[in-house]
Scaffold this motif. Structure first.
Motif, PDB file in Angstrom:
ATOM      1  N   UNK A 251       0.822  -1.204   0.000  1.00 12.55           N
ATOM      2  CA  UNK A 251       0.000   0.000   0.000  1.00 12.55           C
ATOM      3  C   UNK A 251       0.857   1.256   0.000  1.00 12.55           C
ATOM      4  N   UNK A 252       1.988   1.185   0.679  1.00 10.73           N
ATOM      5  CA  UNK A 252       2.900   2.329   0.717  1.00 10.73           C
ATOM      6  C   UNK A 252       3.971   2.261  -0.385  1.00 10.73           C
ATOM      7  N   UNK A 253       3.854   1.236  -1.235  1.00  9.28           N
ATOM      8  CA  UNK A 253       4.833   0.992  -2.313  1.00  9.28           C
ATOM      9  C   UNK A 253       6.260   0.917  -1.769  1.00  9.28           C
ATOM     10  N   UNK A 277       4.677  -0.759 -10.088  1.00  4.05           N
ATOM     11  CA  UNK A 277       5.296  -0.012  -8.998  1.00  4.05           C
ATOM     12  C   UNK A 277       5.704   1.397  -9.434  1.00  4.05           C
ATOM     13  N   UNK A 278       5.985   1.546 -10.729  1.00  2.00           N
ATOM     14  CA  UNK A 278       6.410   2.847 -11.232  1.00  2.00           C
ATOM     15  C   UNK A 278       5.264   3.761 -11.602  1.00  2.00           C
ATOM     16  N   UNK A 279       4.044   3.287 -11.410  1.00  2.00           N
ATOM     17  CA  UNK A 279       2.885   4.086 -11.771  1.00  2.00           C
ATOM     18  C   UNK A 279       2.765   5.308 -10.866  1.00  2.00           C
ATOM     19  N   UNK A 280       2.183   6.351 -11.383  1.00  2.00           N
ATOM     20  CA  UNK A 280       1.988   7.593 -10.635  1.00  2.00           C
ATOM     21  C   UNK A 280       1.314   7.295  -9.301  1.00  2.00           C
ATOM     22  N   UNK A 281       1.912   7.790  -8.214  1.00  2.00           N
ATOM     23  CA  UNK A 281       1.357   7.531  -6.889  1.00  2.00           C
ATOM     24  C   UNK A 281      -0.004   8.186  -6.692  1.00  2.00           C
ATOM     25  N   UNK A 282      -0.361   9.104  -7.569  1.00  2.00           N
ATOM     26  CA  UNK A 282      -1.685   9.716  -7.485  1.00  2.00           C
ATOM     27  C   UNK A 282      -2.773   8.728  -7.891  1.00  2.00           C
TER      28      UNK A 282
END
Length: 346
Positions: A251-253, A277-282
């Protein structure tokens, strides 16, 4: 120090009398020291240690597993002394541990620990930071009475812990983190304080520096094994036993060791994992994606690599303990405790 001997489960466990005695010694010393805190922090401190709920009502909770003080007390016995002599060391390392927990929860934004809200979530960031600072001060007050050598052992551990946490924060922003860096981080964040607990326990009862260092080496390797196991539980642990949400590290990557090992595998699963995992955290993950991430990490070998590395660190710990020539009865308790830490589900 390394060994090629495969670690095998220890038959038996620490007896209930030993567990009760270790807890009693630690809690008695801990409550006496925490009682010296300013009145403004007493309520928050009692909540942190599991003695009260958020409203200050007494509870039957314990302040976590008390692993570090147990190691200090058992290493004192293993070095030929009495556990009671090591109570100040046990209390000091537990205070430092709670200092780090309070600050780490703030930095990581964790809202749950031990099946209830973290201190910062319940009482605010300011109270969590201030209590952590106060506990650290109490730890050094406590250990200072044991002599300069003991204070140096604890301060060295603290510096390694802070360095490990700083590296952990840096790794979260690093686009090319490595397993070697992450292992150093794990050794600093967890291994350093377990090393300190074991070394202090032996020093206090008169062990020479060489022998005390071997007990410390046992603790350091055990700490790495503990952290590796914790990283596995952070993804695949049952929230009913871990006290944290399911897939909490995902959840927190968090770039924990299973994740990094999976990313380094060069497999199709690792490529898909890197993409997610590299996806925008937004764009937060959905429930199905957490399940997919966990499956990808396992398919890419991240879980098996971490579990193998934990067993190697465990074997290294056993080798160091053997070289320290521990007293047989205390050694059996130490081995049982070590085995329980590595073969745990929370």
């Amino acid at each position: 120090m390394t060994t090629t001997k495969d670690p095998s489960p220890v038959s038996g466990t620490i007896g209930p009398e030993s567990i009760g005695e270790l807890r009693s010694l630690t809690l008695s010393g801990l409550k006496a020291v925490v009682g010296r805190l300013p009145a403004s922090l007493q309520h928050v401190a009692k909540y942190q240690f599991g003695w009260t709920d958020e409203k200050g009502r007494p509870t039957q909770g314990f302040p976590g597993k008390l692993v570090r003080p147990a190691l200090a007390l058992l290493c004192a016995r293993a070095a030929g002394g009495r556990a009671e002599a090591a109570v100040p060391a046990a209390v000091a390392v537990e205070l430092v541990h709670n200092f780090s927990v309070l600050h780490d929860d703030v930095m990581d934004g964790d809202v749950m620990r031990r099946h209830r809200r973290t201190v910062w979530a319940a009482f605010g960031t300011g109270n969590a930071v201030l209590l952590g600072d106060a506990l650290l001060a109490l730890a050094f007050q406590t250990v200072s009475n044991l002599g300069r050598a003991s204070a140096t052992v604890l301060s060295d551990a603290l510096l390694d812990m802070v360095h490990g946490q700083a590296m952990d924060l840096a790794l979260e922003k690093d686009t090319t983190p490595t397993l070697s860096k992450s292992l150093i981080t794990a050794a600093g964040k967890t291994g350093a304080l377990l090393r300190s607990a074991c070394r202090l326990g032996a020093l206090i009862v008169g062990a020479d520096e060489t022998r005390a260092a071997l007990f410390g080496e046992f603790g350091e390797h055990l700490g790495l094994a503990f952290q590796l196991t914790d990283d596995v539980l952070g993804i695949w642990g049952d929230p009913q036993t871990t006290g944290k949400p399911v897939h909490s590290d995902l959840q927190s990557r968090k770039k924990s060791l299973p994740v990094l090992a999976a990313l380094a595998s060069g497999t199709p699963a690792s490529e898909r994992l890197a993409l997610l995992y590299g996806r925008d955290t937004a764009l937060p993950f959905g429930p199905d994606e957490y399940v997919e991430l966990a499956a990808l990490i396992e398919e890419a070998g991240g879980r098996s690599w971490t579990e193998r590395r934990a067993h190697q660190a465990y074997a290294d710990a056993l080798a160091a303990l053997e070289h320290a020539r521990p007293e047989p009865r205390a050694a059996a308790d130490l081995l049982a405790l070590a085995d329980a830490l590595i073969h745990r589900n929370h």
